[in-house]
Scaffold this motif. Sequence first.
Motif, short mmCIF file in Angstrom:
data_model
loop_
_atom_site.label_atom_id
_atom_site.label_comp_id
_atom_site.label_asym_id
_atom_site.label_seq_id
_atom_site.Cartn_x
_atom_site.Cartn_y
_atom_site.Cartn_z
N ILE A 240 -11.61 0.83 -2.75
CA ILE A 240 -11.13 0.69 -4.13
C ILE A 240 -12.28 0.23 -4.99
O ILE A 240 -12.96 -0.77 -4.69
CB ILE A 240 -9.97 -0.32 -4.18
N ASP A 241 -12.56 0.97 -6.06
CA ASP A 241 -13.72 0.65 -6.90
C ASP A 241 -13.48 -0.58 -7.77
O ASP A 241 -12.40 -1.20 -7.74
CB ASP A 241 -14.14 1.87 -7.73
N LYS A 242 -14.49 -0.93 -8.56
CA LYS A 242 -14.44 -2.15 -9.36
C LYS A 242 -13.35 -2.10 -10.42
O LYS A 242 -12.92 -3.14 -10.94
CB LYS A 242 -15.80 -2.40 -10.01
N GLU A 243 -12.93 -0.90 -10.79
CA GLU A 243 -11.87 -0.74 -11.80
C GLU A 243 -10.48 -0.70 -11.17
O GLU A 243 -9.48 -0.52 -11.86
CB GLU A 243 -12.09 0.55 -12.62
N GLY A 244 -10.43 -0.84 -9.84
CA GLY A 244 -9.14 -0.85 -9.16
C GLY A 244 -8.63 0.53 -8.77
O GLY A 244 -7.47 0.66 -8.37
N GLN A 245 -9.48 1.56 -8.87
CA GLN A 245 -9.08 2.91 -8.52
C GLN A 245 -9.54 3.27 -7.11
O GLN A 245 -10.64 2.88 -6.68
CB GLN A 245 -9.69 3.92 -9.52
N VAL A 246 -8.70 4.01 -6.38
CA VAL A 246 -9.06 4.45 -5.03
C VAL A 246 -10.11 5.55 -5.14
O VAL A 246 -9.88 6.59 -5.75
CB VAL A 246 -7.83 4.96 -4.27
N ARG A 247 -11.29 5.34 -4.56
CA ARG A 247 -12.32 6.38 -4.60
C ARG A 247 -12.56 7.04 -3.25
O ARG A 247 -13.26 8.04 -3.16
CB ARG A 247 -13.62 5.83 -5.18
N TRP A 248 -11.98 6.48 -2.20
CA TRP A 248 -11.99 7.12 -0.88
C TRP A 248 -10.77 6.65 -0.12
O TRP A 248 -10.38 5.48 -0.19
CB TRP A 248 -13.25 6.76 -0.11
N GLU A 249 -10.14 7.57 0.62
CA GLU A 249 -8.94 7.22 1.37
C GLU A 249 -8.84 8.15 2.57
O GLU A 249 -9.09 9.36 2.45
CB GLU A 249 -7.70 7.35 0.49
N LYS A 250 -8.48 7.60 3.72
CA LYS A 250 -8.33 8.43 4.91
C LYS A 250 -7.39 7.74 5.89
O LYS A 250 -7.40 6.51 6.03
CB LYS A 250 -9.69 8.65 5.58
N SER A 251 -6.58 8.54 6.56
CA SER A 251 -5.69 7.99 7.57
C SER A 251 -6.47 7.75 8.86
O SER A 251 -7.51 8.38 9.10
CB SER A 251 -4.52 8.94 7.84
N PHE A 252 -5.98 6.83 9.67
CA PHE A 252 -6.58 6.58 10.97
C PHE A 252 -5.47 6.33 11.98
O PHE A 252 -4.34 5.99 11.62
CB PHE A 252 -7.55 5.39 10.94
N VAL A 253 -5.79 6.54 13.24
CA VAL A 253 -4.83 6.29 14.31
C VAL A 253 -5.48 5.44 15.38
O VAL A 253 -6.70 5.48 15.59
CB VAL A 253 -4.28 7.59 14.93
N SER A 254 -4.66 4.66 16.06
CA SER A 254 -5.12 3.86 17.19
C SER A 254 -3.96 3.73 18.17
O SER A 254 -2.98 4.47 18.08
CB SER A 254 -5.62 2.50 16.70
N GLY A 255 -4.07 2.80 19.11
CA GLY A 255 -3.10 2.72 20.18
C GLY A 255 -3.55 3.59 21.35
O GLY A 255 -4.34 4.53 21.17
N GLU A 256 -3.06 3.30 22.54
CA GLU A 256 -3.56 3.97 23.74
C GLU A 256 -3.38 5.49 23.73
O GLU A 256 -4.16 6.21 24.35
CB GLU A 256 -2.89 3.39 24.98
N GLN A 257 -2.38 5.98 22.99
CA GLN A 257 -2.17 7.42 22.90
C GLN A 257 -3.38 8.11 22.27
O GLN A 257 -3.65 9.29 22.55
CB GLN A 257 -0.92 7.69 22.06
N GLY A 303 -18.67 -5.57 -5.06
CA GLY A 303 -17.60 -5.59 -6.07
C GLY A 303 -16.48 -4.63 -5.76
O GLY A 303 -15.41 -4.73 -6.36
N GLU A 304 -16.69 -3.71 -4.81
CA GLU A 304 -15.62 -2.82 -4.39
C GLU A 304 -14.82 -3.47 -3.25
O GLU A 304 -15.30 -4.41 -2.61
CB GLU A 304 -16.20 -1.46 -3.95
N THR A 305 -13.62 -2.97 -3.03
CA THR A 305 -12.70 -3.61 -2.09
C THR A 305 -12.30 -2.68 -0.97
O THR A 305 -12.01 -1.50 -1.19
CB THR A 305 -11.43 -4.08 -2.84
N PHE A 306 -12.31 -3.21 0.25
CA PHE A 306 -11.79 -2.51 1.42
C PHE A 306 -10.30 -2.83 1.52
O PHE A 306 -9.89 -3.98 1.38
CB PHE A 306 -12.47 -2.99 2.69
N GLU A 307 -9.49 -1.81 1.79
CA GLU A 307 -8.07 -2.01 2.03
C GLU A 307 -7.68 -1.24 3.28
O GLU A 307 -7.89 -0.03 3.35
CB GLU A 307 -7.23 -1.54 0.84
N ILE A 308 -7.15 -1.95 4.26
CA ILE A 308 -6.73 -1.34 5.53
C ILE A 308 -5.30 -1.74 5.78
O ILE A 308 -4.97 -2.93 5.77
CB ILE A 308 -7.63 -1.80 6.69
N GLU A 309 -4.44 -0.75 5.99
CA GLU A 309 -3.04 -1.07 6.24
C GLU A 309 -2.46 -0.18 7.32
O GLU A 309 -2.87 0.97 7.50
CB GLU A 309 -2.20 -0.96 4.96
#
Length: 334
Positions: A240-257, A303-309
């Motif tokens: 998330i950039d300094k203005e609060g806008q998402v400038r990159w986004e990607k899904s991820f997977v984990s778990g043993e599968q 100044g940019e923010t990482f967001e992981i959910e």
Amino acid sequence: MLLIQFLTESTTGAGTRHIGILEQSSIRVIDGYSSTYALAQSAIRQQIGLEQLANSAIGNVVYQYEDIAKAGRILPPLDHADPAHCYVTGTGLTHLGSADARDAMHKKIGGDMDTLSDSMKMFRLGVEGGKPEQGQVGAQPEWFYKGDGSVVSASGQTLNMPDFALDGGEEPEIAGLYVIGDDGAPYRVGYAIGNEFSDHITERQNYLYLAHSKLRPCSIGPALLVGELPSHVAGTSRIIDKEGQVRWEKSFVSGEQNMSHTIANLEYHHFKYILFNRPGDVHIHFFGTATLSFADNVSVQAGETFEIEAPAFGPALRNKLEVSKTTFAKVHAL
């Protein structure tokens, strides 16, 4: 069950520590314990499950999660009163990635082992031997050290990249959280979503710089998932950039599968070392990832923010990137 550690407001300015159960948007305080560590050690000594003990001590005091988070009073979901007694470590080359990436990786690791790079050899060892039969020992994974408990940030806190770093990029991962009991045995308290933040440019210069690239801060939380990890965990990583806008986004997977190793195999190859079985210690162990913004040529700026959910872990993990001035200690001869 999701557990949260947090501080409440105090007139002295220090704040009072609490641990609570996250229920929807509220946190119900667990009475008689001020930390996950204390709750876990009590469960070990009583030889009962963590969830059972937490439920038996649940009280009537309730706080709203968003109020605590906005005030910056969330703590890492597991810590130690002495940060030197918390090891932060991890494993790499453990995830299969997307279907396309998986096919490409299998093509790379096929053929004569001698023709592969060290990274591809390590990945192939995991694919072929990272999920052993019950009672058998599987292939060793890549392993690295990140630091002690002082490098761990909570959700809402900054990630301070040293000014000598060449890059500061996120790695969305699941971390196993452990307490070593009085008997010297490791006990898994649970899991948390994490940002195993690294310096990918330094690593890319030469793979032997991996150890340097990992000596950076990281973050975990805000919640601790008690119980078994789902075999498939899906989440989203954002910049998330300094203005609060998402400038990159990607899904991820984990778990043993989605992994080439079992969690049990990764745990075995960490805790097989006597060094990591010292009574009273805490361990935070990252399990790896297959998704990074750096791979898409994204350079995250101060100044940019990482967001992981990931829904299984409750609220998102958010940390702003900052650059800290490094003071180099001069060595004095005695």
